[in-house]
Scaffold this active site. Sequence first.
Site, PDB file in Angstrom:
ATOM      1  N   ASP A  42      36.534  45.323  37.973  1.00 18.53           N
ATOM      2  CA  ASP A  42      36.741  46.716  38.422  1.00 18.53           C
ATOM      3  C   ASP A  42      37.947  47.293  37.687  1.00 18.53           C
ATOM      4  O   ASP A  42      38.993  47.550  38.287  1.00 18.53           O
ATOM      5  CB  ASP A  42      36.946  46.745  39.942  1.00 18.53           C
ATOM      6  CG  ASP A  42      37.049  48.161  40.485  1.00 18.53           C
ATOM      7  OD1 ASP A  42      36.577  49.090  39.803  1.00 18.53           O
ATOM      8  OD2 ASP A  42      37.594  48.337  41.589  1.00 18.53           O
TER       9      ASP A  42
ATOM     10  N   PHE B 201      41.119  42.618  38.059  1.00 15.21           N
ATOM     11  CA  PHE B 201      41.686  43.935  38.376  1.00 15.21           C
ATOM     12  C   PHE B 201      41.670  44.111  39.907  1.00 15.21           C
ATOM     13  O   PHE B 201      41.122  45.067  40.442  1.00 15.21           O
ATOM     14  CB  PHE B 201      40.904  45.077  37.709  1.00 15.21           C
ATOM     15  CG  PHE B 201      40.662  44.886  36.233  1.00 15.21           C
ATOM     16  CD1 PHE B 201      41.646  45.248  35.305  1.00 15.21           C
ATOM     17  CD2 PHE B 201      39.472  44.348  35.770  1.00 15.21           C
ATOM     18  CE1 PHE B 201      41.425  45.085  33.928  1.00 15.21           C
ATOM     19  CE2 PHE B 201      39.244  44.180  34.403  1.00 15.21           C
ATOM     20  CZ  PHE B 201      40.214  44.553  33.486  1.00 15.21           C
TER      21      PHE B 201
ATOM     22  N   ASP C  18      45.639  40.584  38.532  1.00 14.31           N
ATOM     23  CA  ASP C  18      46.060  41.965  38.281  1.00 14.31           C
ATOM     24  C   ASP C  18      47.367  41.921  37.502  1.00 14.31           C
ATOM     25  O   ASP C  18      48.132  40.961  37.610  1.00 14.31           O
ATOM     26  CB  ASP C  18      46.263  42.748  39.591  1.00 14.31           C
ATOM     27  CG  ASP C  18      46.150  44.246  39.384  1.00 14.31           C
ATOM     28  OD1 ASP C  18      45.074  44.816  39.659  1.00 14.31           O
ATOM     29  OD2 ASP C  18      47.145  44.856  38.917  1.00 14.31           O
ATOM     30  N   SER C  19      47.614  42.991  36.729  1.00 17.47           N
ATOM     31  CA  SER C  19      48.860  43.033  35.964  1.00 17.47           C
ATOM     32  C   SER C  19      50.027  43.567  36.790  1.00 17.47           C
ATOM     33  O   SER C  19      51.170  43.500  36.361  1.00 17.47           O
ATOM     34  CB  SER C  19      48.662  43.889  34.710  1.00 17.47           C
ATOM     35  OG  SER C  19      48.167  45.140  35.081  1.00 17.47           O
TER      36      SER C  19
ATOM     37  N   CYS D  65      34.761  53.324  36.001  1.00 18.92           N
ATOM     38  CA  CYS D  65      35.093  54.585  36.676  1.00 18.92           C
ATOM     39  C   CYS D  65      35.483  55.627  35.631  1.00 18.92           C
ATOM     40  O   CYS D  65      36.184  56.580  35.916  1.00 18.92           O
ATOM     41  CB  CYS D  65      36.194  54.389  37.719  1.00 18.92           C
ATOM     42  SG  CYS D  65      37.718  53.756  37.050  1.00 18.92           S
TER      43      CYS D  65
ATOM     44  N   ARG E 127      32.575  47.024  48.388  1.00 12.36           N
ATOM     45  CA  ARG E 127      33.335  45.860  48.857  1.00 12.36           C
ATOM     46  C   ARG E 127      32.559  45.136  49.954  1.00 12.36           C
ATOM     47  O   ARG E 127      32.540  43.901  50.019  1.00 12.36           O
ATOM     48  CB  ARG E 127      34.701  46.311  49.370  1.00 12.36           C
ATOM     49  CG  ARG E 127      35.610  46.769  48.242  1.00 12.36           C
ATOM     50  CD  ARG E 127      37.048  46.878  48.699  1.00 12.36           C
ATOM     51  NE  ARG E 127      37.333  48.160  49.292  1.00 12.36           N
ATOM     52  CZ  ARG E 127      38.055  49.107  48.696  1.00 12.36           C
ATOM     53  NH1 ARG E 127      38.587  48.920  47.512  1.00 12.36           N
ATOM     54  NH2 ARG E 127      38.280  50.243  49.293  1.00 12.36           N
TER      55      ARG E 127
HETATM   56  N1  SAH Z   1      39.344  46.575  42.641  1.00  8.18           N
HETATM   57  C1  SAH Z   1      40.456  47.328  43.183  1.00  8.18           C
HETATM   58  C2  SAH Z   1      40.835  48.513  42.338  1.00  8.18           C
HETATM   59  C3  SAH Z   1      41.165  48.201  40.884  1.00  8.18           C
HETATM   60  S1  SAH Z   1      42.103  49.440  40.117  1.00  8.18           S
HETATM   61  C4  SAH Z   1      40.141  47.740  44.615  1.00  8.18           C
HETATM   62  O1  SAH Z   1      38.992  47.636  45.054  1.00  8.18           O
HETATM   63  O2  SAH Z   1      41.061  48.160  45.305  1.00  8.18           O
HETATM   64  C5  SAH Z   1      42.509  48.751  38.573  1.00  8.18           C
HETATM   65  C6  SAH Z   1      43.603  47.699  38.613  1.00  8.18           C
HETATM   66  O3  SAH Z   1      43.685  47.137  37.309  1.00  8.18           O
HETATM   67  C7  SAH Z   1      45.001  48.184  38.916  1.00  8.18           C
HETATM   68  O4  SAH Z   1      45.492  47.467  40.021  1.00  8.18           O
HETATM   69  C8  SAH Z   1      45.859  47.843  37.666  1.00  8.18           C
HETATM   70  O5  SAH Z   1      47.147  47.347  38.000  1.00  8.18           O
HETATM   71  C9  SAH Z   1      45.037  46.769  37.043  1.00  8.18           C
HETATM   72  N2  SAH Z   1      45.107  46.596  35.585  1.00  8.18           N
HETATM   73  C10 SAH Z   1      45.059  47.535  34.619  1.00  8.18           C
HETATM   74  N3  SAH Z   1      44.995  46.979  33.389  1.00  8.18           N
HETATM   75  C11 SAH Z   1      45.000  45.628  33.583  1.00  8.18           C
HETATM   76  C12 SAH Z   1      44.912  44.504  32.715  1.00  8.18           C
HETATM   77  N4  SAH Z   1      44.794  44.662  31.400  1.00  8.18           N
HETATM   78  N5  SAH Z   1      44.932  43.278  33.259  1.00  8.18           N
HETATM   79  C13 SAH Z   1      45.024  43.100  34.598  1.00  8.18           C
HETATM   80  N6  SAH Z   1      45.081  44.139  35.473  1.00  8.18           N
HETATM   81  C14 SAH Z   1      45.069  45.380  34.974  1.00  8.18           C
END
Ligand code: SAH
Length: 393
Positions: free
Chosen positions: A297, A225, A247-248, A337, A209
Amino acid sequence: MSALILNAGREKSLLRHHPWIFSGAIHHVDEDPASGSTVDLLSFNKQFLARASYSPQSQIRARVWTFEDEPVDKEFFRRKILSAIETRYLLFDSSSDSLRLIYAESDGLPGLIVDRYCDVLVLQTLTAGSDYWKEIIVDLLLEETGLETIYERSDADVRELEGLEQKVGILRGADPQLPITISEHNLKFNVNLQSGHKTGFYLDQRKNRLRVRELAKDKDVLDCFCYTGGFTVNALAGGAKSVISVDSSADALILAKENIALNDLPANKSTFIEGDVFQLLRKFRDENRSFDMIILDPPKFAPTAVQAERAARGYKDINLLAFKLLRAGGILVTFSCSGGIDAGLFQKIIAGAALDAGVEAQIVEHLLQGADHPVNLHFPEGAYLKGLICLRK
Ligand code: SAH
């Protein structure tokens, strides 16, 4: 002490200090050890190999506490905990108050995760063995850190494989006021320890980050995400021209907005979209939208190698679309991940995505999980986060 006697020739992985014994390697079990209790691992010829915790319900039947013939008791755990904590303080400065203190097999403590969020410790036991010693470990953590509050987040699905129930709640001290505010490289984040993902925050991405913060100046950024805004807040702090965050999860987006305000960053440069990244990237492609920096991510698409093929299609899809949305000279920061996808395969997937998108790109940096998530040399499974910074020509 009870003993597990291995089949002939099945001691090899233990001799290389890999800490797991699968059920198929076991010839027989002496006596009837309780779930989580300590057993000796003996070769077929009854040679001592290791002392381990016993998981009668799991395919991973035993996990090694020690390869030495030494007692596994409170003092043993004190030494392991102290050694893990000391490693962290060698590596960190005061610009962050939150980090992983104990990372399971990587710190010689299979199944035990302990994260520090400011003055609160969050503990997760994932195995029968780490659960068996929980009360003693909790006492030791308080003694050795001088902190007063420990919260439990033992609600991971893998506990079911061990015959353990899900548990969430306060273990010691007063229930913390939620969300709690942590500091990471001098930025603040609100974290919900009770219901956030993992133990509340993706601590493993800390230095990545910061890297985004360094690269974001004057850029139009798309953070896919985004969860609670880890990369978004850093991009804004780094002087991004605009950031769209997707994000979803509506709950995650509420915290992400709070986190922008918490750092006095300009809300007018930031747009949040609650939706599916796969669909949104297609929509943006159809609208001919473009960006200077795209962050991908996603959650784990492939926990193990078995799901790798399906996962590979998912990674290729979003990366291909992202390459199409990148302006010339733009930067893609892309992660996996998934334990089931190694760094070599991930690079191949990204190469295929660029090819099919019809763009030229080069890798300018490799990214990994932070140093508070170290990898035991004999347990490569502990390495899961891999990232690439790609520059579109
Ligand atoms: N980048 C973030 C962590 C991401 S974790 C950080 O640094 O804190 C993955 C995220 O993807 C979660 O918040 C989850 O809600 C979201 N997610 C999962 N599938 C998704 C999709 N199809 N579309 C949008 N968001 C999604």
